[in-house]
Design an enzyme around this catalytic site. Structure first.
Site, PDB file in Angstrom:
ATOM      1  CG  LEU A  52      -1.914  -1.144   1.353  1.00 12.79           C
ATOM      2  CD1 LEU A  52      -2.606  -1.098   2.705  1.00 12.79           C
ATOM      3  CD2 LEU A  52      -2.940  -1.080   0.222  1.00 12.79           C
ATOM      4  N   GLY A  53       2.037   1.189   0.570  1.00 10.56           N
ATOM      5  CA  GLY A  53       2.856   2.395   0.654  1.00 10.56           C
ATOM      6  C   GLY A  53       4.192   2.118   1.305  1.00 10.56           C
ATOM      7  N   GLY A  64       7.350   4.238   3.700  1.00 14.46           N
ATOM      8  CA  GLY A  64       7.772   5.434   4.432  1.00 14.46           C
ATOM      9  C   GLY A  64       9.140   5.208   5.038  1.00 14.46           C
ATOM     10  N   GLY A  65       9.613   6.194   5.779  1.00 15.78           N
ATOM     11  CA  GLY A  65      10.905   6.074   6.420  1.00 15.78           C
ATOM     12  C   GLY A  65      10.942   4.956   7.439  1.00 15.78           C
ATOM     13  N   GLY A  67       9.332   1.987   7.068  1.00 16.15           N
ATOM     14  CA  GLY A  67       9.201   0.672   6.455  1.00 16.15           C
ATOM     15  C   GLY A  67       8.043   0.650   5.477  1.00 16.15           C
ATOM     16  CB  VAL A  76       1.799   0.253   4.752  1.00 15.06           C
ATOM     17  CG1 VAL A  76       0.401  -0.123   5.250  1.00 15.06           C
ATOM     18  CG2 VAL A  76       2.447   1.232   5.718  1.00 15.06           C
ATOM     19  CE  LYS A 134       3.650   2.322  11.234  1.00 12.86           C
ATOM     20  NZ  LYS A 134       3.448   3.759  11.506  1.00 12.86           N
ATOM     21  CG  ASP A 180       5.051  13.243  11.964  1.00 14.03           C
ATOM     22  OD1 ASP A 180       5.309  14.349  11.437  1.00 14.03           O
ATOM     23  OD2 ASP A 180       5.455  12.169  11.505  1.00 14.03           O
TER      24      ASP A 180
END
Length: 309
Positions: A9-10, A12-13, A15, A17, A31, A130
Protein backbone atom coordinates in the site's frame (compact mmCIF):
# COMPACT_ATOMS: atom_id res chain seq x y z
CA UNK A 1 -2.13 -12.59 6.72
CA UNK A 2 -0.57 -10.52 3.91
CA UNK A 3 -0.28 -13.41 1.42
CA UNK A 4 3.53 -13.09 1.50
CA UNK A 5 3.42 -9.27 1.30
CA UNK A 6 1.96 -9.26 -2.22
CA UNK A 7 -0.17 -6.09 -2.00
CA UNK A 8 1.97 -3.10 -0.98
CA UNK A 9 0.00 0.00 0.00
CA UNK A 10 2.86 2.40 0.65
CA UNK A 11 6.38 3.04 1.84
CA UNK A 12 7.77 5.43 4.43
CA UNK A 13 10.91 6.07 6.42
CA UNK A 14 9.64 3.53 8.97
CA UNK A 15 9.20 0.67 6.46
CA UNK A 16 6.46 -0.66 4.20
CA UNK A 17 2.67 -1.01 4.58
CA UNK A 18 0.88 -4.05 3.14
CA UNK A 19 -2.76 -5.01 2.74
CA UNK A 20 -3.75 -8.08 4.71
CA UNK A 21 -6.80 -10.13 5.64
CA UNK A 22 -7.68 -11.65 8.99
CA UNK A 23 -9.25 -15.08 9.33
CA UNK A 24 -12.65 -13.47 9.90
CA UNK A 25 -12.40 -11.76 6.48
CA UNK A 26 -11.62 -8.31 7.90
CA UNK A 27 -9.08 -6.34 5.83
CA UNK A 28 -6.12 -4.79 7.64
CA UNK A 29 -3.06 -2.65 6.90
CA UNK A 30 0.16 -4.20 8.19
CA UNK A 31 2.99 -1.74 8.84
CA UNK A 32 6.28 -3.64 8.88
CA UNK A 33 8.95 -1.58 10.61
CA UNK A 34 12.57 -1.51 9.55
CA UNK A 35 15.04 -2.82 12.09
CA UNK A 36 14.85 -0.34 14.94
CA UNK A 37 17.70 1.79 16.05
CA UNK A 38 18.31 1.91 19.77
CA UNK A 39 15.47 0.54 21.86
CA UNK A 40 12.71 0.75 19.25
CA UNK A 41 11.19 3.86 20.82
CA UNK A 42 8.89 4.62 17.87
CA UNK A 43 7.37 1.13 17.96
CA UNK A 44 6.83 1.32 21.73
CA UNK A 45 5.42 4.85 21.42
CA UNK A 46 2.91 3.78 18.82
CA UNK A 47 1.66 0.73 20.72
CA UNK A 48 1.59 2.51 24.09
CA UNK A 49 -0.25 5.59 22.86
CA UNK A 50 -2.71 4.27 20.29
CA UNK A 51 -3.74 1.30 22.45
CA UNK A 52 -5.18 3.83 24.92
CA UNK A 53 -7.48 5.37 22.32
CA UNK A 54 -10.98 4.65 21.05
CA UNK A 55 -12.42 7.34 18.82
CA UNK A 56 -14.08 7.51 15.41
CA UNK A 57 -11.32 9.84 14.16
CA UNK A 58 -8.37 7.77 15.42
CA UNK A 59 -7.18 4.74 13.45
CA UNK A 60 -7.78 1.43 15.28
CA UNK A 61 -4.80 -0.74 16.19
CA UNK A 62 -5.86 -4.39 15.79
CA UNK A 63 -2.63 -5.90 17.09
CA UNK A 64 1.13 -6.03 16.73
CA UNK A 65 4.01 -8.40 16.17
CA UNK A 66 7.12 -8.25 18.34
CA UNK A 67 9.47 -11.11 17.67
CA UNK A 68 13.18 -10.42 17.99
CA UNK A 69 14.01 -7.72 15.44
CA UNK A 70 10.73 -8.26 13.58
CA UNK A 71 8.17 -5.61 14.48
CA UNK A 72 4.86 -4.93 12.80
CA UNK A 73 1.67 -3.01 13.57
CA UNK A 74 -1.72 -4.24 12.36
CA UNK A 75 -4.31 -1.52 11.71
CA UNK A 76 -7.82 -1.38 10.35
CA UNK A 77 -7.70 -0.99 6.56
CA UNK A 78 -8.86 2.38 5.21
CA UNK A 79 -9.59 2.10 1.47
CA UNK A 80 -8.99 5.72 0.45
CA UNK A 81 -5.49 5.88 1.87
CA UNK A 82 -3.91 9.14 2.99
CA UNK A 83 -5.29 12.66 2.66
CA UNK A 84 -2.04 13.65 0.94
CA UNK A 85 -3.20 11.95 -2.28
CA UNK A 86 -6.28 14.15 -2.59
CA UNK A 87 -5.29 17.73 -1.83
CA UNK A 88 -2.38 18.90 -3.98
CA UNK A 89 -3.31 20.43 -7.33
CA UNK A 90 -1.10 19.40 -10.22
CA UNK A 91 -0.52 15.96 -8.74
CA UNK A 92 -1.06 13.65 -11.73
CA UNK A 93 -2.07 10.74 -9.52
CA UNK A 94 -5.03 12.67 -8.10
CA UNK A 95 -6.11 14.52 -11.25
CA UNK A 96 -9.58 13.00 -11.08
CA UNK A 97 -9.83 12.74 -7.33
CA UNK A 98 -9.44 16.24 -5.91
CA UNK A 99 -11.93 16.68 -3.09
CA UNK A 100 -14.49 19.47 -2.96
CA UNK A 101 -14.27 22.11 -0.27
CA UNK A 102 -17.30 20.79 1.61
CA UNK A 103 -15.58 17.40 1.95
CA UNK A 104 -12.29 19.05 2.97
CA UNK A 105 -14.13 21.08 5.61
CA UNK A 106 -15.71 17.92 7.05
CA UNK A 107 -12.29 16.26 7.08
CA UNK A 108 -10.79 19.28 8.91
CA UNK A 109 -13.57 19.09 11.53
CA UNK A 110 -13.05 15.34 11.97
CA UNK A 111 -9.30 15.75 12.47
CA UNK A 112 -9.97 18.52 15.01
CA UNK A 113 -12.30 16.18 16.92
CA UNK A 114 -9.66 13.47 16.92
CA UNK A 115 -7.00 15.86 18.23
CA UNK A 116 -9.35 17.26 20.87
CA UNK A 117 -9.91 13.68 22.04
CA UNK A 118 -6.14 13.02 22.24
CA UNK A 119 -5.59 16.24 24.18
CA UNK A 120 -8.60 16.10 26.50
CA UNK A 121 -10.59 12.88 26.15
CA UNK A 122 -8.05 10.25 27.24
CA UNK A 123 -7.01 9.40 30.79
CA UNK A 124 -3.57 10.65 29.82
CA UNK A 125 -2.99 13.44 27.34
CA UNK A 126 -1.43 12.25 24.07
CA UNK A 127 0.58 14.71 21.97
CA UNK A 128 0.94 13.44 18.41
CA UNK A 129 3.86 15.59 17.13
CA UNK A 130 3.48 14.56 13.49
CA UNK A 131 0.15 15.89 12.22
CA UNK A 132 0.38 16.21 8.42
CA UNK A 133 -1.69 15.09 5.39
CA UNK A 134 0.34 11.86 5.00
CA UNK A 135 -0.70 10.76 8.51
CA UNK A 136 -4.44 11.34 8.01
CA UNK A 137 -6.17 8.26 6.58
CA UNK A 138 -9.60 8.27 4.92
CA UNK A 139 -12.28 5.59 5.06
CA UNK A 140 -14.70 4.74 2.26
CA UNK A 141 -16.81 7.82 3.12
CA UNK A 142 -13.77 10.12 3.35
CA UNK A 143 -14.08 10.34 7.12
CA UNK A 144 -10.60 11.06 8.52
CA UNK A 145 -8.63 9.05 11.06
CA UNK A 146 -5.37 10.20 12.66
CA UNK A 147 -2.60 7.61 12.27
CA UNK A 148 1.14 7.11 12.86
CA UNK A 149 1.81 7.64 16.55
CA UNK A 150 5.53 6.84 16.30
CA UNK A 151 6.54 10.30 17.57
CA UNK A 152 3.70 10.63 20.09
CA UNK A 153 4.34 11.56 23.70
CA UNK A 154 2.10 10.59 26.61
CA UNK A 155 1.85 13.06 29.47
CA UNK A 156 -0.41 13.74 32.48
CA UNK A 157 -3.53 15.73 31.60
CA UNK A 158 -2.84 18.38 34.20
CA UNK A 159 0.67 19.01 32.88
CA UNK A 160 0.58 21.72 30.23
CA UNK A 161 4.29 22.16 29.42
CA UNK A 162 6.37 19.04 28.81
CA UNK A 163 10.10 18.45 28.79
CA UNK A 164 11.51 17.01 25.60
CA UNK A 165 15.01 16.38 24.33
CA UNK A 166 15.49 17.29 20.67
CA UNK A 167 12.98 18.10 17.96
CA UNK A 168 10.35 15.75 16.61
CA UNK A 169 8.03 16.16 13.67
CA UNK A 170 8.13 16.92 9.95
CA UNK A 171 9.68 20.05 8.47
CA UNK A 172 6.95 22.41 7.31
CA UNK A 173 4.58 21.43 10.14
CA UNK A 174 6.80 21.68 13.26
CA UNK A 175 5.82 24.44 15.71
CA UNK A 176 8.52 27.09 16.39
CA UNK A 177 8.81 26.17 20.08
CA UNK A 178 9.63 22.56 19.19
CA UNK A 179 12.63 23.85 17.22
CA UNK A 180 13.65 26.49 19.78
CA UNK A 181 12.43 26.83 23.36
CA UNK A 182 12.92 30.60 22.98
CA UNK A 183 9.42 30.67 21.45
CA UNK A 184 7.81 29.05 24.52
CA UNK A 185 7.20 25.68 26.11
CA UNK A 186 6.29 22.54 24.17
CA UNK A 187 2.68 21.50 24.82
CA UNK A 188 -0.53 20.36 23.12
CA UNK A 189 -0.43 23.74 21.35
CA UNK A 190 2.40 22.30 19.23
CA UNK A 191 -0.12 19.90 17.62
CA UNK A 192 -2.46 22.88 17.09
CA UNK A 193 0.26 24.58 15.02
CA UNK A 194 0.78 21.47 12.85
CA UNK A 195 -2.98 21.21 12.37
CA UNK A 196 -3.16 24.83 11.19
CA UNK A 197 -0.35 24.33 8.67
CA UNK A 198 -2.09 21.22 7.35
CA UNK A 199 -5.47 22.93 6.94
CA UNK A 200 -3.74 25.70 4.95
CA UNK A 201 -2.55 23.05 2.49
CA UNK A 202 -6.03 21.56 2.31
CA UNK A 203 -7.57 24.93 1.39
CA UNK A 204 -4.78 26.09 -0.89
CA UNK A 205 -4.36 22.77 -2.69
CA UNK A 206 -0.58 23.26 -2.51
CA UNK A 207 2.36 22.95 -0.18
CA UNK A 208 2.63 25.97 2.11
CA UNK A 209 6.07 26.72 0.71
CA UNK A 210 6.08 26.72 -3.10
CA UNK A 211 9.58 26.93 -4.54
CA UNK A 212 8.36 26.82 -8.14
CA UNK A 213 6.69 30.25 -8.31
CA UNK A 214 8.51 33.35 -9.54
CA UNK A 215 6.81 35.92 -7.33
CA UNK A 216 8.41 35.86 -3.87
CA UNK A 217 5.16 37.07 -2.25
CA UNK A 218 3.48 33.83 -3.35
CA UNK A 219 6.14 31.44 -2.03
CA UNK A 220 4.79 31.19 1.51
CA UNK A 221 1.05 30.55 1.29
CA UNK A 222 0.07 31.66 4.86
CA UNK A 223 1.85 34.99 4.24
CA UNK A 224 0.20 35.49 0.85
CA UNK A 225 -3.30 34.61 2.04
CA UNK A 226 -2.99 36.77 5.18
CA UNK A 227 -2.29 39.82 3.03
CA UNK A 228 -5.43 39.14 1.01
CA UNK A 229 -7.56 38.77 4.15
CA UNK A 230 -6.10 41.95 5.61
CA UNK A 231 -7.05 43.90 2.48
CA UNK A 232 -10.47 42.16 2.37
CA UNK A 233 -9.72 40.93 -1.14
CA UNK A 234 -11.12 37.85 -2.81
CA UNK A 235 -9.06 34.85 -1.81
CA UNK A 236 -8.30 33.98 -5.41
CA UNK A 237 -8.28 30.23 -4.74
CA UNK A 238 -8.89 28.01 -7.74
CA UNK A 239 -11.85 25.68 -7.80
CA UNK A 240 -14.16 27.53 -5.37
CA UNK A 241 -16.99 28.64 -7.57
CA UNK A 242 -19.77 29.70 -5.21
CA UNK A 243 -20.31 31.96 -2.22
CA UNK A 244 -20.62 29.08 0.25
CA UNK A 245 -17.23 27.73 -0.83
CA UNK A 246 -15.65 31.14 -0.45
CA UNK A 247 -17.09 31.55 3.07
CA UNK A 248 -16.01 28.05 4.12
CA UNK A 249 -12.50 28.68 2.77
CA UNK A 250 -12.32 32.03 4.60
CA UNK A 251 -13.39 30.37 7.85
CA UNK A 252 -10.81 27.57 7.52
CA UNK A 253 -8.08 30.11 6.73
CA UNK A 254 -8.87 32.37 9.70
CA UNK A 255 -8.89 29.35 12.03
CA UNK A 256 -5.56 28.20 10.55
CA UNK A 257 -4.04 31.65 11.10
CA UNK A 258 -4.99 31.46 14.77
CA UNK A 259 -3.51 27.95 14.98
CA UNK A 260 -0.10 29.01 13.61
CA UNK A 261 0.46 31.99 15.90
CA UNK A 262 4.16 32.14 16.77
CA UNK A 263 3.47 32.41 20.51
CA UNK A 264 1.86 29.12 21.67
CA UNK A 265 -0.23 30.97 24.28
CA UNK A 266 -2.00 32.84 21.46
CA UNK A 267 -3.11 29.64 19.75
CA UNK A 268 -6.56 28.21 20.53
CA UNK A 269 -7.08 24.79 22.09
CA UNK A 270 -8.56 22.16 19.78
CA UNK A 271 -11.90 22.63 21.60
CA UNK A 272 -11.84 26.30 20.60
CA UNK A 273 -10.80 25.35 17.07
CA UNK A 274 -13.94 23.20 16.80
CA UNK A 275 -16.09 26.04 18.12
CA UNK A 276 -14.65 28.39 15.50
CA UNK A 277 -14.99 25.91 12.62
CA UNK A 278 -18.60 25.12 13.50
CA UNK A 279 -19.58 28.72 14.34
CA UNK A 280 -20.41 31.72 12.16
CA UNK A 281 -17.81 33.32 9.93
CA UNK A 282 -18.96 36.77 11.10
CA UNK A 283 -17.96 36.00 14.69
CA UNK A 284 -14.33 35.25 13.76
CA UNK A 285 -11.68 37.92 14.20
CA UNK A 286 -8.64 38.01 11.95
CA UNK A 287 -5.66 37.27 14.23
CA UNK A 288 -2.36 39.14 14.33
CA UNK A 289 0.17 38.21 11.65
CA UNK A 290 1.39 34.85 12.97
CA UNK A 291 4.87 34.54 11.49
CA UNK A 292 8.13 36.39 11.73
CA UNK A 293 8.89 36.31 8.01
CA UNK A 294 8.61 34.10 4.95
CA UNK A 295 11.00 31.15 5.10
CA UNK A 296 14.01 31.19 2.74
CA UNK A 297 13.57 29.84 -0.78
CA UNK A 298 15.02 26.39 -0.24
CA UNK A 299 13.43 23.05 -1.05
CA UNK A 300 11.56 21.61 1.91
CA UNK A 301 12.28 18.11 3.09
CA UNK A 302 8.90 16.47 3.65
CA UNK A 303 10.26 13.56 5.63
CA UNK A 304 9.85 13.01 9.33
CA UNK A 305 12.83 14.20 11.31
CA UNK A 306 14.10 13.96 14.85
CA UNK A 307 16.86 16.48 15.48
CA UNK A 308 18.87 16.78 18.68
CA UNK A 309 19.25 20.31 19.97
Amino acid sequence: MTNSFKDKLGQGGYGGVYKGKLQDGCFVAVKVLKESKGNGEEFLNEVASISRTSHVNIVTLKGFCFEGSKRALIYEFLPNGSLEKFIYKGNISNANHQLGLETLYKIAVGIARGLEYLHRGCNTRILHFDIKPHNILLDENFSPKISDFGLAKICPREKSIISMVGTRGTIGYIAPEVFSRNFGGVSHKSDVYSYGMMVFEMVGGRKNINVSVDCTSEIYFPHWIYNRLELDEELGLHGFINKDDEETARKMIIVSLWCIQTDPSNRPSMSKVLDMLEGNLESLEIPPKPFLSSPPRTPVDSSTTIVSL
